[in-house]
Design a protein around this motif. Structure first.
Motif, mmCIF file in Angstrom:
data_model
loop_
_atom_site.group_PDB
_atom_site.id
_atom_site.type_symbol
_atom_site.label_atom_id
_atom_site.label_comp_id
_atom_site.label_asym_id
_atom_site.label_seq_id
_atom_site.Cartn_x
_atom_site.Cartn_y
_atom_site.Cartn_z
ATOM 1 N N GLU A 20 0.832 -1.209 0.000
ATOM 2 C CA GLU A 20 0.000 0.000 0.000
ATOM 3 C C GLU A 20 0.867 1.260 0.000
ATOM 4 O OE1 GLU A 20 -3.274 2.654 0.128
ATOM 5 O OE2 GLU A 20 -2.898 0.676 -0.719
ATOM 6 N N VAL A 21 1.939 1.270 0.769
ATOM 7 C CA VAL A 21 2.834 2.430 0.764
ATOM 8 C C VAL A 21 3.467 2.578 -0.620
ATOM 9 C CG1 VAL A 21 4.924 3.443 1.761
ATOM 10 C CG2 VAL A 21 3.260 2.311 3.246
ATOM 11 N N ALA A 22 3.899 1.471 -1.208
ATOM 12 C CA ALA A 22 4.487 1.518 -2.552
ATOM 13 C C ALA A 22 3.460 2.018 -3.569
ATOM 14 C CB ALA A 22 5.006 0.138 -2.949
ATOM 15 N N ARG A 23 2.215 1.591 -3.432
ATOM 16 C CA ARG A 23 1.157 2.052 -4.349
ATOM 17 C C ARG A 23 0.967 3.552 -4.227
ATOM 18 N NH1 ARG A 23 -3.641 3.930 -4.490
ATOM 19 N NH2 ARG A 23 -3.964 3.836 -2.243
ATOM 20 N N LEU A 24 0.956 4.058 -3.001
ATOM 21 C CA LEU A 24 0.794 5.498 -2.800
ATOM 22 C C LEU A 24 1.941 6.289 -3.421
ATOM 23 C CD1 LEU A 24 -0.514 5.515 0.877
ATOM 24 C CD2 LEU A 24 -1.797 6.179 -1.173
ATOM 25 N N LEU A 25 3.114 5.681 -3.460
ATOM 26 C CA LEU A 25 4.272 6.324 -4.081
ATOM 27 C C LEU A 25 4.348 6.045 -5.580
ATOM 28 C CD1 LEU A 25 6.969 5.589 -1.369
ATOM 29 C CD2 LEU A 25 6.120 7.847 -2.043
ATOM 30 N N ASP A 26 3.393 5.259 -6.073
ATOM 31 C CA ASP A 26 3.344 4.858 -7.485
ATOM 32 C C ASP A 26 4.578 4.044 -7.890
ATOM 33 O OD1 ASP A 26 1.907 4.683 -9.845
ATOM 34 O OD2 ASP A 26 2.900 6.419 -10.730
ATOM 35 N N LEU A 27 5.017 3.167 -6.980
ATOM 36 C CA LEU A 27 6.124 2.247 -7.261
ATOM 37 C C LEU A 27 5.538 0.873 -7.545
ATOM 38 C CD1 LEU A 27 8.550 3.222 -4.373
ATOM 39 C CD2 LEU A 27 8.634 3.997 -6.731
ATOM 40 N N ARG A 28 5.889 0.328 -8.668
ATOM 41 C CA ARG A 28 5.353 -0.993 -9.031
ATOM 42 C C ARG A 28 6.466 -1.930 -9.482
ATOM 43 N NH1 ARG A 28 1.589 2.725 -10.593
ATOM 44 N NH2 ARG A 28 -0.533 2.332 -9.950
ATOM 45 N N ASN A 29 7.606 -1.871 -8.847
ATOM 46 C CA ASN A 29 8.753 -2.623 -9.335
ATOM 47 C C ASN A 29 9.007 -3.937 -8.600
ATOM 48 O OD1 ASN A 29 9.537 -1.469 -6.947
ATOM 49 N ND2 ASN A 29 11.534 -0.795 -7.680
ATOM 50 N N ALA A 30 8.012 -4.519 -7.977
ATOM 51 C CA ALA A 30 8.242 -5.746 -7.218
ATOM 52 C C ALA A 30 7.507 -6.956 -7.774
ATOM 53 C CB ALA A 30 7.838 -5.541 -5.769
#
Length: 160
Positions: A20-30
């Motif tokens: 969820e934190v990554a989504r809020l930062l718009d990170l999708r690299n996992a």
């Protein structure tokens, strides 16, 4: 067996919090990281972008606190606590952790205790642009004497 299922549920919870934190930062690299390492990978990916932001929107607060509480590693929960302290203030972070201690599950209470230590991180103007351009902070953001007192009382009550 029940302990193993409990640990697996906690790991899934940490993964969903970190995601969820990554989504809020718009990170999708996992997406290509194996699930067993995905949560730690996401936590690592969000650390620097969180500290580099001069402001965090309100929508970040609850996910950062949840990720800090569910992070099973006391060395790494700081990656979520520290940017929250800079952006939202030590008082608000500690109050959220106190609420987890008071009302959370056993696992959440243990996580709040781990994160509490990290909430005492020393603040430095050169560490995060969220500190303040002037190098000063509103002291109200970090006034915690009463929250610390309530934390101690709550710990004593839970030990009885």
């Amino acid at each position: 067996m029940a302990e193993e299922a409990h640990n697996e549920a906690d790991a899934r919870s940490f993964l969903s919090c970190a995601a969820e934190v990554a989504r809020l930062l718009d990170l999708r690299n996992a997406a290509d990281v194996p699930e067993a390492r995905r949560a730690r990978h996401l936590a690592h990916a969000v650390r620097k972008p969180l500290l580099e932001r001069p402001h965090l929107p309100e929508e970040f607060f609850a996910p950062l606190m949840a990720a800090a509480v569910y992070d099973p590693d006391p060395s790494f929960c700081r990656w979520f606590v520290e940017p929250a302290v800079y952006a939202f203030g030590r008082r608000r972070v500690m109050t959220a952790l106190l609420n987890y201690l008071r009302t959370g599950t056993d696992s959440e209470q243990a996580g709040a205790k781990r994160a509490w230590y990290c909430a005492h991180v020393p603040l430095r103007a050169d560490r995060s642009p969220a500190y303040a351009p002037s190098g000063n902070r509103d002291p109200v953001l970090d006034e915690t004497r009463d929250v610390v007192g309530e934390w101690r009382v709550t710990l004593r009550r839970s030990a009885m």
